[in-house]
Enzyme design. Structure first.
Site, PDB file in Angstrom:
ATOM      1  N   ARG A   1       0.825  -1.223   0.000  1.00 57.29           N
ATOM      2  CA  ARG A   1       0.000   0.000   0.000  1.00 57.29           C
ATOM      3  C   ARG A   1       0.853   1.264   0.000  1.00 57.29           C
ATOM      4  NH1 ARG A   1      -2.141  -3.318  -1.158  1.00 57.29           N
ATOM      5  NH2 ARG A   1      -4.004  -4.375  -0.446  1.00 57.29           N
TER       6      ARG A   1
ATOM      7  N   SER B   1     -11.032  -0.013   3.144  1.00 56.83           N
ATOM      8  CA  SER B   1     -10.372  -0.299   4.427  1.00 56.83           C
ATOM      9  C   SER B   1      -9.855   1.010   5.011  1.00 56.83           C
ATOM     10  CB  SER B   1      -9.194  -1.245   4.210  1.00 56.83           C
ATOM     11  OG  SER B   1      -9.653  -2.429   3.620  1.00 56.83           O
TER      12      SER B   1
ATOM     13  N   GLU C   1      -5.424   4.233   6.082  1.00 52.46           N
ATOM     14  CA  GLU C   1      -5.077   4.012   4.675  1.00 52.46           C
ATOM     15  C   GLU C   1      -5.515   5.194   3.807  1.00 52.46           C
ATOM     16  OE1 GLU C   1      -5.944   0.090   2.797  1.00 52.46           O
ATOM     17  OE2 GLU C   1      -6.775   1.315   1.180  1.00 52.46           O
TER      18      GLU C   1
HETATM   19  C1  LIG Z   1     -15.658   0.297  -1.274  1.00 48.51           C
HETATM   20  C2  LIG Z   1     -14.176   0.480  -1.447  1.00 48.51           C
HETATM   21  C3  LIG Z   1     -13.347  -0.622  -1.579  1.00 48.51           C
HETATM   22  C4  LIG Z   1     -11.954  -0.460  -1.750  1.00 48.51           C
HETATM   23  N1  LIG Z   1     -11.182  -1.580  -1.885  1.00 48.51           N
HETATM   24  C5  LIG Z   1      -9.841  -1.439  -2.045  1.00 48.51           C
HETATM   25  C6  LIG Z   1      -9.009  -2.591  -2.182  1.00 48.51           C
HETATM   26  O1  LIG Z   1      -9.462  -3.719  -2.170  1.00 48.51           O
HETATM   27  N2  LIG Z   1      -7.670  -2.401  -2.337  1.00 48.51           N
HETATM   28  C7  LIG Z   1      -7.127  -1.150  -2.368  1.00 48.51           C
HETATM   29  O2  LIG Z   1      -5.893  -1.048  -2.527  1.00 48.51           O
HETATM   30  N3  LIG Z   1      -7.887  -0.038  -2.247  1.00 48.51           N
HETATM   31  C8  LIG Z   1      -9.230  -0.157  -2.071  1.00 48.51           C
HETATM   32  N4  LIG Z   1     -10.010   0.952  -1.919  1.00 48.51           N
HETATM   33  C9  LIG Z   1      -9.384   2.280  -1.904  1.00 48.51           C
HETATM   34  C10 LIG Z   1      -9.439   3.010  -3.270  1.00 48.51           C
HETATM   35  O3  LIG Z   1     -10.427   2.508  -4.091  1.00 48.51           O
HETATM   36  C11 LIG Z   1      -8.111   2.950  -4.005  1.00 48.51           C
HETATM   37  O4  LIG Z   1      -7.079   3.473  -3.213  1.00 48.51           O
HETATM   38  C12 LIG Z   1      -8.176   3.718  -5.328  1.00 48.51           C
HETATM   39  O5  LIG Z   1      -7.012   3.476  -6.080  1.00 48.51           O
HETATM   40  C13 LIG Z   1      -8.315   5.229  -5.143  1.00 48.51           C
HETATM   41  O6  LIG Z   1      -8.556   5.787  -6.407  1.00 48.51           O
HETATM   42  P1  LIG Z   1      -9.247   7.178  -6.584  1.00 48.51           P
HETATM   43  O7  LIG Z   1      -9.170   7.545  -8.005  1.00 48.51           O
HETATM   44  O8  LIG Z   1     -10.605   7.147  -5.977  1.00 48.51           O
HETATM   45  O9  LIG Z   1      -8.274   8.105  -5.715  1.00 48.51           O
HETATM   46  P2  LIG Z   1      -8.678   9.385  -4.866  1.00 48.51           P
HETATM   47  O10 LIG Z   1      -9.433   8.953  -3.650  1.00 48.51           O
HETATM   48  O11 LIG Z   1      -9.316  10.398  -5.724  1.00 48.51           O
HETATM   49  O12 LIG Z   1      -7.231   9.903  -4.419  1.00 48.51           O
HETATM   50  C14 LIG Z   1      -6.465   9.105  -3.523  1.00 48.51           C
HETATM   51  C15 LIG Z   1      -5.031   9.660  -3.471  1.00 48.51           C
HETATM   52  O13 LIG Z   1      -4.410   9.472  -4.733  1.00 48.51           O
HETATM   53  C16 LIG Z   1      -4.021  10.735  -5.280  1.00 48.51           C
HETATM   54  N5  LIG Z   1      -4.271  10.673  -6.705  1.00 48.51           N
HETATM   55  C17 LIG Z   1      -5.419  10.357  -7.339  1.00 48.51           C
HETATM   56  N6  LIG Z   1      -5.222  10.377  -8.673  1.00 48.51           N
HETATM   57  C18 LIG Z   1      -3.929  10.729  -8.874  1.00 48.51           C
HETATM   58  C19 LIG Z   1      -3.127  10.930 -10.032  1.00 48.51           C
HETATM   59  N7  LIG Z   1      -3.603  10.765 -11.259  1.00 48.51           N
HETATM   60  N8  LIG Z   1      -1.829  11.301  -9.843  1.00 48.51           N
HETATM   61  C20 LIG Z   1      -1.304  11.474  -8.616  1.00 48.51           C
HETATM   62  N9  LIG Z   1      -2.023  11.285  -7.487  1.00 48.51           N
HETATM   63  C21 LIG Z   1      -3.323  10.916  -7.624  1.00 48.51           C
HETATM   64  C22 LIG Z   1      -4.861  11.770  -4.572  1.00 48.51           C
HETATM   65  O14 LIG Z   1      -4.227  13.044  -4.551  1.00 48.51           O
HETATM   66  C23 LIG Z   1      -4.974  11.159  -3.190  1.00 48.51           C
HETATM   67  O15 LIG Z   1      -3.798  11.428  -2.472  1.00 48.51           O
HETATM   68  C24 LIG Z   1     -11.399   0.821  -1.764  1.00 48.51           C
HETATM   69  C25 LIG Z   1     -12.241   1.948  -1.624  1.00 48.51           C
HETATM   70  C26 LIG Z   1     -13.617   1.778  -1.454  1.00 48.51           C
HETATM   71  C27 LIG Z   1     -14.500   2.970  -1.315  1.00 48.51           C
END
Ligand SMILES: Cc1cc2nc3c(=O)[nH]c(=O)nc-3n(C[C@H](O)[C@H](O)[C@H](O)COP(=O)(O)OP(=O)(O)OC[C@H]3O[C@@H](n4cnc5c(N)ncnc54)[C@H](O)[C@@H]3O)c2cc1C
Length: 346
Positions: free
Chosen positions: A160, A239, A338
């Site tokens: 992570r 998580s 996380e």
């Molecule tokens: C129901 C649910 C289940 C999930 N299950 C998992 C799982 O099984 N495994 C897991 O690892 N995660 C899980 N997650 C967490 C999440 O989905 C992941 O971390 C996902 O990759 C976040 O993507 P996002 O586009 O929503 O990021 P955001 O929430 O929009 O941003 C998260 C972080 O990434 C940065 N960021 C976003 N896009 C970029 C970019 N293009 N360049 C640089 N930085 C960027 C943001 O600035 C922020 O710091 C889950 C979340 C939910 C709600």
């Protein structure tokens, strides 16, 4: 490029929490992304990059600066090489790669958010991580003011974590390149015990890609980990705490506190031991559904802190602190959040 002022951010997050952005820019091309970031940096303007908002806890006061929402598109498949624009919806990209008969990301089905965020925390689930298939990440390097291509090794992936998470002010991911595998319609070897049990196979066996994909989606749905707007158990950031990785000394102390109980334990690099945050939370007295207010634990999974519809970020953090402190008192283990905190701390 769409620019909005005093724009609500809560609807852009899966927790549906957080105050407004002073300025919200939605960028549809790599050039618009770079232009927006460069302009903010030149002006000394605080910048927050968001994708799907599924790993964010934004404070109730919002963000006093520019929020850049990455909405670029691009799914380019050439043989087993896949390039995704940062704004692509990750779960859809997994579905399409499985439809194309390619293995490598099938166990990451149903994870919300954008493709560009997957390298940030080395997204992983059910025995797979994106680090296993990413070949390159194309990013805008804010310090050097240029677009760079980082190899897998240069991304410094770990559990992570990555170079992008370690240095959050430096890179904006534009494109992510993967090498998938053509395994005659079969998955990569099943590594996760729960998946193997559900499928009735031994760890290490391969199964039909679609079977692996559907099995993971079924397991995730049972834990409230597949987004469903009608189900408050999925109004979460997934998580909330990472699984603690304990040094040998910390693990010895942990064992003495366990008494008759047996905690999950997995070997981790550097002679460390990884245990389960969900188990610790449950055993410290915070069962599924714990909490009486507008923010409670999910009724399906102790690791997900949820907004029952009317919560504020302050409510959610109050619950998170209660759980973190309870686990520390009972087991001497410090849980680490996380999701990324914006304008707030745990
Ligand atoms: C129901 C649910 C289940 C999930 N299950 C998992 C799982 O099984 N495994 C897991 O690892 N995660 C899980 N997650 C967490 C999440 O989905 C992941 O971390 C996902 O990759 C976040 O993507 P996002 O586009 O929503 O990021 P955001 O929430 O929009 O941003 C998260 C972080 O990434 C940065 N960021 C976003 N896009 C970029 C970019 N293009 N360049 C640089 N930085 C960027 C943001 O600035 C922020 O710091 C889950 C979340 C939910 C709600």
């Amino acid at each position: 490029m769409l620019v909005e002022l005093d724009a609500p951010l809560a609807p852009l997050t899966t927790l549906r929490l957080g105050g407004p952005a002073r300025r919200l820019v939605t960028a549809g091309t790599d050039e618009e992304v770079v232009e927006t970031v460069r302009a903010a940096d030149l002006a000394g303007e605080p910048l927050l990059v968001i994708g799907g908002g599924s790993n964010l806890v934004i404070g109730d006061r919002g963000f006093d600066g520019t929020v850049l929402r990455i909405a670029t598109t691009g799914f380019i498949l050439d043989g087993t090489e896949l390039e995704l624009a940062a704004g692509e919806v990750w779960a859809d990209a997994v579905t399409r790669s499985v439809d194309a008969g390619l293995a490598g990301i099938e166990f990451l089905a149903g994870i919300p958010g954008s493709a560009g965020a997957t390298p940030v925390q080395n997204v992983g689930a059910y025995g797979q991580e994106v680090a296993g298939s990413i070949t390159e990440v194309v990013a805008y390097d804010r310090r050097a003011d240029e677009v760079v291509t980082l190899t897998n090794a240069e991304c410094e992936f770990s559990y992570r974590h990555s170079r992008f998470k370690a240095d959050p002010e430096r890179y904006v991911v534009l494109r992510v390149r993967f090498r998938l595998a053509d395994a005659d319609g079969r998955s990569t070897p099943v590594r996760y015990a729960e998946v193997a049990r559900t499928l009735g196979v031994e760890a290490g066996e391969r199964v039909a890609l679609r079977t692996a994909y559907k099995t993971v989606l079924g397991l995730r749905a049972g834990k409230g980990m597949v987004l469903d707007p009608a189900d408050h158990d999925t109004w979460s950031a997934g998580s909330f705490f990472t699984n603690p990785v304990l040094t040998a000394d910390q693990y010895a102390d942990f064992l003495t506190r366990l008494g008759e109980r047996t905690a999950p334990a997995y070997p981790a690099p550097g002679g460390c031991t990884k245990t389960s945050a969900a188990w610790l939370i449950d055993q410290a007295g915070f069962g599924k559904g714990y909490g009486a207010g507008a923010a409670t634990l999910s009724t399906k999974h102790t690791l997900a802190l949820t907004n029952r519809g009317t919560a504020s970020t302050a409510d959610l953090l109050g619950l998170a602190r209660e759980i973190r402190d309870g686990v520390r008192t009972t087991f001497g283990v410090d849980l680490v959040n996380e999701p990324v905190m914006i304008g707030v701390t745990l």
